[in-house]
Write an enzyme that holds these catalytic residues in place. Structure first.
Site, PDB file in Angstrom:
ATOM      1  N   TYR A  68      -3.368  -4.786  13.667  1.00 20.67           N
ATOM      2  CA  TYR A  68      -1.967  -4.903  13.252  1.00 20.67           C
ATOM      3  C   TYR A  68      -1.250  -6.033  13.985  1.00 20.67           C
ATOM      4  CZ  TYR A  68      -2.504  -1.248   9.966  1.00 20.67           C
ATOM      5  OH  TYR A  68      -2.926  -0.548   8.863  1.00 20.67           O
TER       6      TYR A  68
ATOM      7  N   ASN B 250       3.818  -3.488  -0.065  1.00 15.93           N
ATOM      8  CA  ASN B 250       3.574  -4.461   1.006  1.00 15.93           C
ATOM      9  C   ASN B 250       4.300  -4.065   2.280  1.00 15.93           C
ATOM     10  OD1 ASN B 250       2.202  -5.786  -0.943  1.00 15.93           O
ATOM     11  ND2 ASN B 250       3.737  -7.378  -1.294  1.00 15.93           N
TER      12      ASN B 250
ATOM     13  N   HIS C 212       4.610   2.014   1.781  1.00 15.32           N
ATOM     14  CA  HIS C 212       3.505   2.038   2.747  1.00 15.32           C
ATOM     15  C   HIS C 212       3.966   1.670   4.156  1.00 15.32           C
ATOM     16  CE1 HIS C 212       0.202   1.616  -0.593  1.00 15.32           C
ATOM     17  NE2 HIS C 212       0.810   2.783  -0.592  1.00 15.32           N
TER      18      HIS C 212
ATOM     19  N   CYS D  80       6.978   6.513  17.537  1.00 12.48           N
ATOM     20  CA  CYS D  80       6.537   7.306  18.684  1.00 12.48           C
ATOM     21  C   CYS D  80       5.661   8.450  18.177  1.00 12.48           C
ATOM     22  CB  CYS D  80       7.750   7.850  19.442  1.00 12.48           C
ATOM     23  SG  CYS D  80       7.290   9.000  20.746  1.00 12.48           S
TER      24      CYS D  80
ATOM     25  N   CYS E  31       7.659  12.067  19.241  1.00 13.56           N
ATOM     26  CA  CYS E  31       8.867  12.614  18.609  1.00 13.56           C
ATOM     27  C   CYS E  31       9.158  11.987  17.243  1.00 13.56           C
ATOM     28  CB  CYS E  31      10.076  12.442  19.533  1.00 13.56           C
ATOM     29  SG  CYS E  31      10.600  10.723  19.691  1.00 13.56           S
TER      30      CYS E  31
ATOM     31  N   CYS F 258       9.689   8.618  24.818  1.00 18.60           N
ATOM     32  CA  CYS F 258       8.873   9.686  25.429  1.00 18.60           C
ATOM     33  C   CYS F 258       7.764   9.137  26.322  1.00 18.60           C
ATOM     34  CB  CYS F 258       8.209  10.534  24.344  1.00 18.60           C
ATOM     35  SG  CYS F 258       9.338  11.206  23.140  1.00 18.60           S
TER      36      CYS F 258
ATOM     37  N   THR G  49      -0.705  -6.274  -7.989  1.00 20.51           N
ATOM     38  CA  THR G  49      -1.426  -5.147  -7.388  1.00 20.51           C
ATOM     39  C   THR G  49      -2.658  -4.822  -8.222  1.00 20.51           C
ATOM     40  OG1 THR G  49      -1.289  -2.833  -6.693  1.00 20.51           O
ATOM     41  CG2 THR G  49       0.215  -3.493  -8.445  1.00 20.51           C
TER      42      THR G  49
ATOM     43  N   ASN H 216      -0.302 -10.228 -13.118  1.00 16.68           N
ATOM     44  CA  ASN H 216      -1.371 -10.223 -12.116  1.00 16.68           C
ATOM     45  C   ASN H 216      -2.361 -11.348 -12.405  1.00 16.68           C
ATOM     46  OD1 ASN H 216      -2.032  -8.624  -9.774  1.00 16.68           O
ATOM     47  ND2 ASN H 216      -3.973  -8.133 -10.763  1.00 16.68           N
TER      48      ASN H 216
ATOM     49  N   ALA I 256       1.725 -15.256  -9.397  1.00 16.17           N
ATOM     50  CA  ALA I 256       3.058 -14.651  -9.287  1.00 16.17           C
ATOM     51  C   ALA I 256       4.152 -15.711  -9.133  1.00 16.17           C
ATOM     52  CB  ALA I 256       3.083 -13.692  -8.096  1.00 16.17           C
TER      53      ALA I 256
END
Ligand code: APR
Length: 269
Positions: A58, A94, A114, A122, A125, A178, A214, A239, A257
């Site tokens: 990520y 996206n 998504h 967190c 919590c 936390c 997509t 597409n 696109a």
């Protein structure tokens, strides 16, 4: 093609709308799932097993998204949303923020089903934070960049890590609330997407439903054409390649696109 007029318009976007901005799609050749095993980086089990690997993935995606810019397709949707006399809703799969960045005055706030690359959550919590840090650089090295750096008990710094020659794999970003682990605020495989009740209401109420970029491989979004069509909407798909839901598509527009989206929405005004 001249369609309309339509009062309630619902648009769904996928990775294809950001492809020309330089963000990898998932299933095209050289897409993310060719370069990484989805089971290793995009499931709750993967995060439990190897959170550093997930954060590396990520972090790489955050860096890539930060370097990208919205393209003519993102901009065309915002321009269209400013046309008076219609109600327009945008749903996106996206997690990049290119729809937001194309729309600084919030004419067309997307429902990010998504999640979002620029948010973390967190694990204790559930508090959601704006967080665009890359915790690892593109080589996979730990890249704290002044963010909260923690071992389980101790606030760490790069010096600290070097001084004590600690294994970087012991370190994970922790939440300010936390001091528990944070995870990307992303819907992983096996998790329920966000905003589903609202999305379902929008789909059953739409006069026009437009699916953009997509592949129609991932549910529930892959079922939206069917829901909209069965609820009486006109359905359009823009597409680069055909998708499996052809029986639910009234008008298929094949192409890029950045070219086809502006053309199509101009034709509606
Ligand atoms: N213009 C239009 N379409 C394009 C373009 C382009 N420039 N480039 C690629 N496409 C099309 C591809 O042909 C493909 O059909 O976009 C589609 C992208 O498909 P995927 O890579 O499967 O992306 P998406 O459908 O958004 O994936 C859905 O899968 O892994 C998960 O959570 C992830 O949100 C993602 C979900």
């Amino acid at each position: 093609m001249k369609l309309g007029p339509f009062k309630k318009i619902v648009i769904l976007t996928g990775a294809g709308i950001s492809a020309e901005s330089g963000i990898n799609t998932f299933r095209d050749s050289n897409g993310l799932w060719e370069q990484h095993r989805m089971e290793d980086v995009a499931t709750p089990e993967a995060f439990k097993r190897d959170p550093q690997l997930v954060w590396r993935f990520y972090s790489m995606r955050r860096i890539q998204a930060a370097q990208a810019h919205p393209n003519r397709a993102h901009e065309a949707l915002v321009k269209f949303a400013k046309t008076p006399g219609q109600e327009i809703h945008l749903i996106t799969q996206n997690v990049d923020d290119l729809h937001h960045r194309a729309d600084p005055t919030d004419h067309l706030p997307p429902l990010c089903m998504h999640g979002s690359l620029n948010q973390s959550r967190c694990m204790n919590c559930g508090t959601i934070y704006f967080d665009d840090h890359a915790y690892f650089d593109l080589k996979g090295d730990y890249a704290p960049q002044g963010t909260i750096l923690c071992s389980s008990s101790q606030k760490a710094s790069v010096d600290y890590l070097h001084h004590y020659k600690l294994d970087y794999r012991d370190f994970l970003p922790l939440s300010p609330c936390c001091k528990a682990a944070i995870r990307p605020h992303i819907v992983w495989f096996g998790e329920i997407p966000f905003h589903m009740t609202k999305i379902n209401n929008l789909l059953t109420d739409a006069d026009l439903f437009v699916s953009i970029g997509t592949s129609g491989q991932v549910y529930p979004a892959a079922g939206f054409l069917q829901i909209a069509k069965m609820s009486g909407a006109t359905t359009v798909c823009i597409n680069k390649e055909e998708i499996p839901q052809s029986q639910w598509i009234d008008h298929f527009i094949q192409g890029h696109a950045s070219v086809e989206v502006p053309k199509f929405f101009e034709s509606l005004t």
